[in-house]
Design a protein around this motif. Structure first.
Motif, PDB file in Angstrom:
ATOM      1  N   ALA A 113      -2.908   6.174 -16.186  1.00 57.08           N
ATOM      2  CA  ALA A 113      -1.812   5.668 -16.558  1.00 57.08           C
ATOM      3  C   ALA A 113      -1.746   3.829 -15.142  1.00 57.08           C
ATOM      4  CB  ALA A 113      -0.847   6.401 -16.360  1.00 57.08           C
ATOM      5  N   ARG A 114      -0.699   3.304 -15.432  1.00 53.55           N
ATOM      6  CA  ARG A 114      -0.635   2.368 -14.601  1.00 53.55           C
ATOM      7  C   ARG A 114       0.318   2.373 -14.194  1.00 53.55           C
ATOM      8  NH1 ARG A 114      -4.810   0.176 -15.169  1.00 53.55           N
ATOM      9  NH2 ARG A 114      -4.973  -1.999 -15.706  1.00 53.55           N
ATOM     10  N   VAL A 115       0.613   2.119 -12.859  1.00 49.25           N
ATOM     11  CA  VAL A 115       1.729   1.474 -12.346  1.00 49.25           C
ATOM     12  C   VAL A 115       2.032  -0.176 -12.380  1.00 49.25           C
ATOM     13  CG1 VAL A 115       2.508   1.743 -10.765  1.00 49.25           C
ATOM     14  CG2 VAL A 115       1.236   3.565 -11.236  1.00 49.25           C
ATOM     15  N   THR A 116       3.298  -0.627 -12.027  1.00 43.04           N
ATOM     16  CA  THR A 116       3.738  -1.860 -12.247  1.00 43.04           C
ATOM     17  C   THR A 116       3.693  -2.139 -10.969  1.00 43.04           C
ATOM     18  OG1 THR A 116       4.479  -2.155 -14.761  1.00 43.04           O
ATOM     19  CG2 THR A 116       4.952  -3.660 -13.323  1.00 43.04           C
ATOM     20  N   MET A 117       3.420  -3.057 -10.487  1.00 43.28           N
ATOM     21  CA  MET A 117       3.301  -3.182  -8.453  1.00 43.28           C
ATOM     22  C   MET A 117       4.513  -4.544  -9.340  1.00 43.28           C
ATOM     23  SD  MET A 117       1.153  -1.394  -7.663  1.00 43.28           S
ATOM     24  CE  MET A 117       1.069  -2.318  -6.357  1.00 43.28           C
ATOM     25  N   HIS A 118       5.568  -4.319  -8.118  1.00 42.80           N
ATOM     26  CA  HIS A 118       6.391  -5.026  -7.475  1.00 42.80           C
ATOM     27  C   HIS A 118       6.381  -6.035  -6.949  1.00 42.80           C
ATOM     28  CE1 HIS A 118       8.807  -3.163 -11.175  1.00 42.80           C
ATOM     29  NE2 HIS A 118       7.901  -1.808 -10.698  1.00 42.80           N
ATOM     30  N   LEU A 119       6.857  -7.333  -6.493  1.00 48.64           N
ATOM     31  CA  LEU A 119       7.164  -7.900  -5.274  1.00 48.64           C
ATOM     32  C   LEU A 119       8.596  -8.445  -4.828  1.00 48.64           C
ATOM     33  CD1 LEU A 119       6.088 -10.128  -4.156  1.00 48.64           C
ATOM     34  CD2 LEU A 119       7.072 -11.963  -5.493  1.00 48.64           C
ATOM     35  N   LEU A 120       8.805  -8.244  -3.286  1.00 50.01           N
ATOM     36  CA  LEU A 120       9.929  -8.239  -3.274  1.00 50.01           C
ATOM     37  C   LEU A 120      10.024  -9.219  -2.139  1.00 50.01           C
ATOM     38  CD1 LEU A 120      11.136  -4.366  -2.735  1.00 50.01           C
ATOM     39  CD2 LEU A 120      12.446  -6.366  -3.918  1.00 50.01           C
TER      40      LEU A 120
END
Length: 66
Positions: free
Chosen positions: A34-41
């Motif tokens: 599976a893959r996890v989408t990385m997020h930017l804050l």
């Protein structure tokens, strides 16, 4: 309901040094992946904390059954 796992990662970097963000791979025990989408804050500490709390609340809104 089965036990769940929340996969996440955090790292603080200078905002002007980030060029791109990709997905993180996850290998499952059954052989699948599976893959996890990385997020930017981005912002001050207070702004990042507020955005993170808002994102976490929104994430769980996608799963009202849990």
């Amino acid at each position: 309901m089965a036990n769940l796992v929340l996969v996440y990662g955090m790292r603080l970097l200078p905002a002007d040094e980030v060029a791109s963000i990709g997905e993180a791979p996850i290998e499952l025990k059954n052989g699948n992946s599976a893959r996890v989408t990385m997020h930017l804050l981005e912002g001050s500490r207070e702004q990042i904390e507020a955005q993170l709390k808002q994102s976490l609340d929104a994430f769980f809104d996608f799963y009202p059954e849990i």
